[in-house]
Design a protein around this motif. Structure first.
Motif, mmCIF file in Angstrom:
data_model
loop_
_atom_site.group_PDB
_atom_site.id
_atom_site.type_symbol
_atom_site.label_atom_id
_atom_site.label_comp_id
_atom_site.label_asym_id
_atom_site.label_seq_id
_atom_site.Cartn_x
_atom_site.Cartn_y
_atom_site.Cartn_z
ATOM 1 N N LEU A 98 0.829 -1.195 0.000
ATOM 2 C CA LEU A 98 0.000 0.000 0.000
ATOM 3 C C LEU A 98 0.872 1.256 0.000
ATOM 4 O O LEU A 98 1.884 1.308 0.702
ATOM 5 N N GLY A 99 0.466 2.252 -0.771
ATOM 6 C CA GLY A 99 1.152 3.529 -0.783
ATOM 7 C C GLY A 99 0.183 4.638 -1.112
ATOM 8 O O GLY A 99 -0.994 4.390 -1.377
ATOM 9 N N GLY A 100 0.661 5.868 -1.079
ATOM 10 C CA GLY A 100 -0.207 7.003 -1.391
ATOM 11 C C GLY A 100 -0.327 7.979 -0.242
ATOM 12 O O GLY A 100 0.263 7.800 0.835
ATOM 13 N N LEU A 101 -1.113 9.017 -0.450
ATOM 14 C CA LEU A 101 -1.242 10.097 0.518
ATOM 15 C C LEU A 101 -1.729 9.625 1.880
ATOM 16 O O LEU A 101 -1.192 10.017 2.921
ATOM 17 N N HIS A 102 -2.758 8.781 1.891
ATOM 18 C CA HIS A 102 -3.337 8.376 3.171
ATOM 19 C C HIS A 102 -2.397 7.444 3.940
ATOM 20 O O HIS A 102 -2.330 7.501 5.175
ATOM 21 N N VAL A 103 -1.681 6.610 3.227
ATOM 22 C CA VAL A 103 -0.724 5.718 3.875
ATOM 23 C C VAL A 103 0.377 6.526 4.550
ATOM 24 O O VAL A 103 0.792 6.231 5.684
ATOM 25 N N THR A 104 0.843 7.563 3.880
ATOM 26 C CA THR A 104 1.878 8.421 4.453
ATOM 27 C C THR A 104 1.360 9.170 5.662
ATOM 28 O O THR A 104 2.074 9.342 6.659
ATOM 29 N N ALA A 105 0.099 9.607 5.602
ATOM 30 C CA ALA A 105 -0.479 10.358 6.714
ATOM 31 C C ALA A 105 -0.730 9.481 7.932
ATOM 32 O O ALA A 105 -0.517 9.914 9.070
ATOM 33 N N LEU A 106 -1.166 8.240 7.704
ATOM 34 C CA LEU A 106 -1.519 7.330 8.800
ATOM 35 C C LEU A 106 -0.893 5.958 8.572
ATOM 36 O O LEU A 106 -1.590 4.967 8.319
ATOM 37 N N PRO A 107 0.421 5.853 8.678
ATOM 38 C CA PRO A 107 1.091 4.589 8.377
ATOM 39 C C PRO A 107 0.716 3.445 9.317
ATOM 40 O O PRO A 107 0.648 2.287 8.884
ATOM 41 N N PRO A 111 6.236 24.457 -4.005
ATOM 42 C CA PRO A 111 7.166 25.251 -3.184
ATOM 43 C C PRO A 111 6.496 25.981 -2.032
ATOM 44 O O PRO A 111 7.184 26.527 -1.164
ATOM 45 N N HIS A 112 5.157 26.010 -2.018
ATOM 46 C CA HIS A 112 4.421 26.704 -0.962
ATOM 47 C C HIS A 112 3.954 25.706 0.100
ATOM 48 O O HIS A 112 3.878 24.503 -0.150
ATOM 49 N N HIS A 113 3.607 26.229 1.280
ATOM 50 C CA HIS A 113 3.315 25.353 2.417
ATOM 51 C C HIS A 113 2.049 25.820 3.142
ATOM 52 O O HIS A 113 2.122 26.426 4.209
ATOM 53 N N CYS A 114 0.910 25.523 2.550
ATOM 54 C CA CYS A 114 -0.370 25.910 3.137
ATOM 55 C C CYS A 114 -0.792 24.897 4.199
ATOM 56 O O CYS A 114 -0.590 23.691 4.028
ATOM 57 N N ASP A 115 -1.396 25.381 5.283
ATOM 58 C CA ASP A 115 -1.731 24.516 6.409
ATOM 59 C C ASP A 115 -2.697 23.400 6.053
ATOM 60 O O ASP A 115 -2.648 22.317 6.629
ATOM 61 N N PHE A 116 -3.610 23.653 5.114
ATOM 62 C CA PHE A 116 -4.652 22.668 4.811
ATOM 63 C C PHE A 116 -4.263 21.709 3.688
ATOM 64 O O PHE A 116 -5.039 20.813 3.337
ATOM 65 N N CYS A 117 -3.083 21.871 3.103
ATOM 66 C CA CYS A 117 -2.710 21.073 1.936
ATOM 67 C C CYS A 117 -2.320 19.655 2.326
ATOM 68 O O CYS A 117 -1.406 19.433 3.134
ATOM 69 N N TYR A 118 -2.987 18.694 1.718
ATOM 70 C CA TYR A 118 -2.758 17.273 1.993
ATOM 71 C C TYR A 118 -1.362 16.833 1.552
ATOM 72 O O TYR A 118 -0.771 15.920 2.114
ATOM 73 N N LYS A 119 -0.820 17.503 0.515
ATOM 74 C CA LYS A 119 0.465 17.074 -0.034
ATOM 75 C C LYS A 119 1.642 17.403 0.887
ATOM 76 O O LYS A 119 2.721 16.823 0.750
ATOM 77 N N GLU A 120 1.432 18.340 1.802
ATOM 78 C CA GLU A 120 2.527 18.740 2.673
ATOM 79 C C GLU A 120 3.113 17.562 3.441
ATOM 80 O O GLU A 120 4.320 17.365 3.501
ATOM 81 N N SER A 121 2.243 16.763 4.044
ATOM 82 C CA SER A 121 2.727 15.634 4.839
ATOM 83 C C SER A 121 3.367 14.568 3.959
ATOM 84 O O SER A 121 4.249 13.834 4.393
#
Length: 461
Positions: free
Chosen positions: A91-100, A171-181
């Motif tokens: 398994l991989g992807g945004l959610h896996v990275t957020a909640l391994p 290059p930007h770091h918005c608090d609500f952005c899922y990609k940040e994590s």
């Protein structure tokens, strides 16, 4: 080796009434990119549940599943099904990275962060029978990657088969952005070489391209070189950018000369305090109206993104935002309810303030309220969000927005694009079910290009 790659359907993509066209737009490029690391004699199948039913009667050696937050429960269901049959699951992807820790309960191996550096490691370990439980991305580069396996993509089932990604992150770091994590622990923004990107573009058939990069204009030198190289290719393309990028001198002009015809822009909010609180500093003190004027003067249509529910928003924000978008002639708009995705700074802040009201990931779709808003109730926020979509896409609102354009060609282009996108969902459903989505692409190209040399009447007919 037999490999099964799956993109499970997002919860919000499944409707008993119709199939929204936006879920048949783009093929799963992430999986096709990973597929390139396997041996050429490996048998690889990619299945996207948005456009086809998943074959559960197969016998792969390895199952790879990409997980987003609102596909998490479906992804876990598929993963558990294959593991019960003794099949290895990654398994991989945004959610896996957020909640391994959550994801690891349903996988033999999980991947944290981008996979360009970790998948080659995994395959080496797999070959000797010693794959690890967790792979964490740290070395971030798009240099010398194998070519994406586009041969595994069922092009005819997508409206935009020529989607492409030439960078990673933002290059930007918005608090609500899922990609940040997703990019923590290494570089959060990096690009291919210009030559590599141009080579991939040259190999794609047809005219239309859609850059899925989070911020195609994020590296000015790269973007400028890319646009210079694309001149003369005859392409018509769409992408995402920022207000700041649009206001930079010369860069937008280069993009238009190379074929830019539609741009997704995250305006997000008209309130400067909201921007500061969410750390979206690159929108602060930017003239939104001037950015819109520049785009429209150069013949570029706009898909504006707006987020409701930030702490300075009250029940008046919906009407004000919709009225502003209509009066500025924005062709299409996407509205969202502020959503504190796990792993983001916004989520941590909401958790600290005891404002989270749900941990049902199916509701984290930007259409439901999963936190306690500051200046309105959750019910008012959800109702206002729905009203914003309804009011922006009313026929009278579309015609009002069309009236802001200067020429009849611009007016007709706006009318067809906005109307076709949101007012004919029943027709899109029929086209999708008949597996004829890709047949609409020539019309999309003509509308984006202002009809080219064809008459508007011929296009409509």
């Amino acid at each position: 080796m037999k490999v099964k790659m799956i993109l499970p359907a997002l919860t919000e993509a499944i409707s008993p009434h119709w199939r929204p066209i936006k879920y048949s737009l783009f093929p799963p490029l992430g999986l096709a990119t990973i597929a390139a690391f396997f041996q050429l004699d490996d048998e690889i199948v990619i299945q996207d549940e948005h456009i086809e039913a998943i074959d559960l009667e197969d016998e792969p050696d390895l199952v790879v599943i990409q997980v987003y937050i609102t596909s998490a429960y479906r992804a876990y269901e598929l993963a558990d099904y294959y593991r019960q049959r003794g099949i290895y699951v990654a398994l991989g992807g945004l959610h896996v990275t957020a909640l391994p820790e959550e994801a690891s309960l349903h996988a033999d191996t999980i991947f944290i962060g981008p996979g360009e550096d970790t998948w080659p490691q995994f395959l080496k370990h797999w070959q000797v029978g010693k794959p690890e439980k967790v792979y964490v991305s740290r070395e971030r580069s798009l240099i010398d990657l194998p070519k994406i396996r586009r041969d595994l993509i069922k092009r005819h089932l997508y409206l935009v088969p020529n989607s492409i990604v030439v960078s990673r992150g933002c290059p930007h770091h918005c608090d609500f952005c899922y990609k940040e994590s997703f990019f923590k622990g290494g570089k959060s923004f990096y690009t291919e070489t210009v030559d590599r990107a141009l080579e991939e573009i040259a190999e794609l058939p047809g005219r239309h391209l859609f850059f899925l990069d989070d911020h195609l204009f994020g590296d000015t030198r790269f973007a400028s070189g890319l646009f210079d190289g694309m001149k003369g290719m005859g392409r018509v393309w769409q992408a995402a950018g920022t207000v700041h990028a649009v206001l930079q001198p010369n860069l937008l002009e280069k993009a238009v000369e190379s074929g830019l015809r539609s741009l997704f822009i995250g305006f997000e909010t008209l309130n400067s305090t909201n921007l500061r609180q969410q750390h979206k500093y690159h929108n602060l003190n930017r003239d939104y109206t001037e950015a819109i004027r520049r785009l429209h003067d150069l013949g570029v249509m706009i898909n504006g993104s707006f987020v409701f529910g930030m702490d300075e928003d009250d029940e008046t924000v919906f009407d004000r935002t919709v009225e502003w978008a209509i009066n500025n002639g924005i062709e299409t708009a996407t509205f969202h309810i502020l959503t504190p995705y796990p792993g983001t700074d916004l989520y941590q802040r909401m958790a600290t303030e005891n404002r989270l009201t749900s941990d049902n990931w199916d509701l984290y779709d930007t259409r439901h309220v999963v936190f306690q808003p500051n200046k309105m109730t959750a019910e008012v926020l959800e109702a206002g969000y729905l009203c914003a979509y309804r009011d922006f896409y009313r026929w009278n609102a579309i015609f009002q927005s069309v009236s802001t354009k200067n020429t009849w060609e611009q007016k007709l282009r706006h009318l067809i694009y906005a109307g076709a996108w949101k007012k004919f969902e029943f027709l899109w459903d029929l086209i999708i079910r008949a597996e004829q989505v890709n047949k609409v692409l020539p019309m999309l190209e003509s509308v984006l290009d202002g009809f080219g040399k064809k008459s508007a009447i011929a296009i409509i007919a």
